[in-house]
Design a protein around this motif. Structure first.
Motif, PDB file in Angstrom:
ATOM      1  N   ILE A  13     -44.971  28.104 -44.656  1.00  0.00           N
ATOM      2  CA  ILE A  13     -44.465  28.097 -46.291  1.00  0.00           C
ATOM      3  C   ILE A  13     -44.287  26.822 -46.505  1.00  0.00           C
ATOM      4  N   MET A  14     -44.988  26.882 -48.241  1.00  0.00           N
ATOM      5  CA  MET A  14     -44.603  25.049 -48.858  1.00  0.00           C
ATOM      6  C   MET A  14     -43.667  25.309 -49.939  1.00  0.00           C
ATOM      7  N   GLU A  15     -42.849  24.865 -49.924  1.00  0.00           N
ATOM      8  CA  GLU A  15     -42.288  24.745 -51.193  1.00  0.00           C
ATOM      9  C   GLU A  15     -41.886  23.348 -52.167  1.00  0.00           C
ATOM     10  N   THR A  16     -41.022  23.459 -52.986  1.00  0.00           N
ATOM     11  CA  THR A  16     -41.318  22.438 -54.254  1.00  0.00           C
ATOM     12  C   THR A  16     -40.708  21.529 -53.186  1.00  0.00           C
ATOM     13  N   LEU A  17     -40.714  19.912 -53.829  1.00  0.00           N
ATOM     14  CA  LEU A  17     -40.380  18.952 -52.850  1.00  0.00           C
ATOM     15  C   LEU A  17     -38.529  19.173 -52.192  1.00  0.00           C
ATOM     16  N   THR A  18     -38.352  18.966 -51.057  1.00  0.00           N
ATOM     17  CA  THR A  18     -37.385  18.988 -51.069  1.00  0.00           C
ATOM     18  C   THR A  18     -36.570  18.098 -50.978  1.00  0.00           C
ATOM     19  N   PHE A  19     -35.151  17.720 -51.308  1.00  0.00           N
ATOM     20  CA  PHE A  19     -34.653  16.620 -51.538  1.00  0.00           C
ATOM     21  C   PHE A  19     -34.636  15.042 -50.812  1.00  0.00           C
TER      22      PHE A  19
ATOM     23  N   LEU B 180     -27.095   8.105 -53.312  1.00  0.00           N
ATOM     24  CA  LEU B 180     -27.374   9.232 -52.724  1.00  0.00           C
ATOM     25  C   LEU B 180     -27.388  10.033 -53.942  1.00  0.00           C
ATOM     26  N   MET B 181     -25.940  10.257 -54.234  1.00  0.00           N
ATOM     27  CA  MET B 181     -25.332  11.545 -55.138  1.00  0.00           C
ATOM     28  C   MET B 181     -26.438  11.207 -56.480  1.00  0.00           C
ATOM     29  N   GLY B 182     -26.105  10.301 -56.628  1.00  0.00           N
ATOM     30  CA  GLY B 182     -27.188   9.569 -58.567  1.00  0.00           C
ATOM     31  C   GLY B 182     -28.274  10.339 -58.687  1.00  0.00           C
ATOM     32  N   TYR B 183     -28.925  10.428 -56.987  1.00  0.00           N
ATOM     33  CA  TYR B 183     -30.098  10.471 -56.730  1.00  0.00           C
ATOM     34  C   TYR B 183     -30.358  12.263 -57.388  1.00  0.00           C
ATOM     35  N   TYR B 184     -29.400  12.705 -56.571  1.00  0.00           N
ATOM     36  CA  TYR B 184     -28.863  14.125 -56.242  1.00  0.00           C
ATOM     37  C   TYR B 184     -28.912  14.667 -57.512  1.00  0.00           C
ATOM     38  N   GLU B 185     -27.660  13.759 -58.789  1.00  0.00           N
ATOM     39  CA  GLU B 185     -27.671  14.452 -59.933  1.00  0.00           C
ATOM     40  C   GLU B 185     -29.010  14.110 -60.333  1.00  0.00           C
ATOM     41  N   ILE B 186     -30.072  13.734 -60.550  1.00  0.00           N
ATOM     42  CA  ILE B 186     -31.535  13.577 -61.296  1.00  0.00           C
ATOM     43  C   ILE B 186     -32.295  15.154 -60.345  1.00  0.00           C
ATOM     44  N   TYR B 187     -32.048  15.561 -59.011  1.00  0.00           N
ATOM     45  CA  TYR B 187     -32.982  16.308 -58.530  1.00  0.00           C
ATOM     46  C   TYR B 187     -32.400  17.600 -58.659  1.00  0.00           C
ATOM     47  N   GLN B 188     -30.769  17.902 -58.904  1.00  0.00           N
ATOM     48  CA  GLN B 188     -30.515  19.368 -59.080  1.00  0.00           C
ATOM     49  C   GLN B 188     -31.049  19.803 -60.463  1.00  0.00           C
ATOM     50  N   LYS B 189     -31.152  18.182 -61.926  1.00  0.00           N
ATOM     51  CA  LYS B 189     -31.749  19.025 -62.969  1.00  0.00           C
ATOM     52  C   LYS B 189     -33.232  19.455 -63.324  1.00  0.00           C
ATOM     53  N   ILE B 190     -33.500  18.440 -62.151  1.00  0.00           N
ATOM     54  CA  ILE B 190     -35.607  18.510 -62.801  1.00  0.00           C
ATOM     55  C   ILE B 190     -36.562  19.502 -61.098  1.00  0.00           C
ATOM     56  N   GLY B 191     -35.077  19.549 -60.223  1.00  0.00           N
ATOM     57  CA  GLY B 191     -36.342  19.933 -59.535  1.00  0.00           C
ATOM     58  C   GLY B 191     -37.345  19.493 -58.820  1.00  0.00           C
ATOM     59  N   GLY B 192     -38.425  20.095 -58.095  1.00  0.00           N
ATOM     60  CA  GLY B 192     -39.319  19.565 -57.505  1.00  0.00           C
ATOM     61  C   GLY B 192     -40.961  20.052 -56.897  1.00  0.00           C
ATOM     62  N   TYR B 193     -40.938  20.533 -58.825  1.00  0.00           N
ATOM     63  CA  TYR B 193     -42.270  20.284 -58.896  1.00  0.00           C
ATOM     64  C   TYR B 193     -42.859  18.899 -58.883  1.00  0.00           C
TER      65      TYR B 193
END
Length: 457
Positions: free
Chosen positions: A158-164, A194-207
């Protein structure tokens, strides 16, 4: 932000290398949502690891040409001998350079577009030396009777969108993520980064297209536009596979309904399809049937847009009710629909954190033999009518682990009671505003963004 590294390095590449090394003789089926980068990574794998690569897309001209080759090779008239090697002859016609050996890989994309080609998988697995990979974005279509399911002849990935961690790699921070201590022994500013990047990732995801857009422009609104376009394309492409869905907006309505259900904080519902139908269609309508809704939900699952969690009653692995809650399989899509419910951001943020941990556990189940279940579990404790965000039964030490992703001690009341009463052996508290720590030997506080690195031994 650091200098952007634009190549998207994907974790699945190492798995593909391992599959090649194992040489099982089976055809590899790579599943995943539309636009997660399957075609790109498979072509890259083929070019870098084989002398010859044959790529066929059943949704493009190459697929049309290949079908002509296969039909010509399979043509039979009375009095003619039956062609025993039609697939081989078709490949030789399609690609005159084809050699059936271990230096050749055949990649057939959008395989769901042709039952005729899909039904050749058993032949490809049993009669060919070359490596073969098939893939597609809408493999849910394969449940139709014209597709012969080749049990025993397929390997799966299975290939997901980009993981964190893949997301962090875009910005050159994967090494920091992989090496930072879970329990606070690192530098404070590193946890904050790292939490700063997480704040972005949680809003835009990994497509990939969304991540690249953010890396280039740092514009969240542009990212949301791309996510909206991806959803529209998915809905429009999906409709052509349905004969019974009469409401062209069914997918949008179901996405909104799932987001609203996530808000309701119920201890799982008895019938998800009925509950979703009530939310998506407030007024009774004879146009939409439960069967249609069920078909559409199954399609969303098979297309890797949503996934489900199961309920473990009293955190007992022997009392698990499957299909009790839905989550989105990309953080960007989760935020896109949760933000449209009108809920305050603090509530949305908590639900996104839960969705993030769900995805981490789902990966652990799919890629390892470390934890029990076929889907992540959330737990209940009927004694106090409480709920635990996630319950994990380790297959390494056979201990019970609780995971709480809420941010306050009050919200962890059920989790601590389960620990006190012996229903849990250990408890992870995942928090956004923490640099880690250990309390009382059995309670571990870990930064939320490091959820993928939790151990269950």
């Amino acid at each position: 932000m650091e200098k952007v590294i634009m190549e998207l390095k994907r974790n699945i590449y190492a798995k593909l290398l391992e599959w090649k090394k194992q040489d099982t003789g089976n055809v590899l089926e790579v599943k995943g949502a539309r636009q997660v980068g399957k075609t790109y990574i498979l072509k890259k794998f083929g070019k870098e690891n084989f002398s010859r690569m044959i790529y066929i897309s059943m949704a493009e001209k190459s697929g049309e040409i290949f079908l002509q080759c296969l039909n010509a090779a399979s043509e039979w008239k009375p009095g003619m001998p039956i062609e025993e090697n039609a697939m081989r002859k078709a490949l030789e016609t399609f690609a005159p350079s084809f050699v059936d050996d271990k230096e050749t890989i055949i990649i057939i994309d959008e395989i769901q577009e042709s039952a005729e080609v899909y039904n050749q998988i058993r032949t490809l697995a049993r009669e060919f030396q070359a490596y073969v990979i098939v893939t597609g974005s809408y493999l849910g279509r394969l449940i139709n009777p014209e597709f012969f399911l080749p049990a025993g002849d397929l390997d799966h990935m299975i290939m997901e969108t980009l993981t964190f961690d893949e997301f962090l790699d875009v910005f050159g921070e994967r090494e920091l993520y992989e090496n930072i201590d879970l329990f606070g022994k690192g530098q404070g500013e590193d946890y904050e980064k790292l939490m700063g990047y997480y704040e972005i990732y949680q809003k835009i995801g990994g497509y990939p297209a969304v991540v690249v857009s953010y890396a280039q422009q740092k514009d969240l609104n542009k990212c949301y536009e791309k996510i909206g376009n991806l959803i529209d394309v998915f809905a429009n492409e999906s409709k052509r596979y349905f004969d019974d869905v009469v409401d062209v907006n069914i997918f949008q309505k179901l996405f909104n309904a799932i987001a609203l259900m996530m808000m309701q904080e119920k201890q799982g519902v008895r019938d998800l399809v009925t509950e979703l139908s009530k939310i998506a269609y407030q007024e009774e309508s004879g146009r939409m049937t439960k069967k249609m809704i069920n078909h559409a939900i199954s399609w969303l699952q098979e297309s890797h847009i949503i996934g489900y969690a199961s309920k473990a009653i009293d955190c007992d692995y022997k009392q698990v009710k499957e299909n009790s809650r839905y989550y989105f399989l990309d953080m960007g899509i989760a935020y896109y629909f949760l933000s449209r419910t009108g809920a305050p951001y603090d509530i949305i943020k908590g639900l996104l954190a839960e969705n993030f941990v769900y995805l981490a556990l789902k990966r652990r189940i799919e890629n390892t033999s470390e934890i029990a279940g076929i889907a992540p579990w959330f737990g209940t404790y009927e004694k106090i009518n409480g709920e635990l965000d996630f319950y994990v039964r380790s297959l390494i030490d056979y201990k019970n682990y609780g995971i709480e992703v809420k941010s306050t001690d009050t919200e962890a009341k059920t989790a601590k009671k389960l620990l006190e009463d012996g229903k849990l052996d250990y408890l992870y508290l995942l928090k956004g505003e923490t640099k880690g720590g250990i309390a009382e030997g059995k309670i571990f506080t870990v930064p939320l963004c490091l959820a993928d690195r939790l151990s269950f031994n």
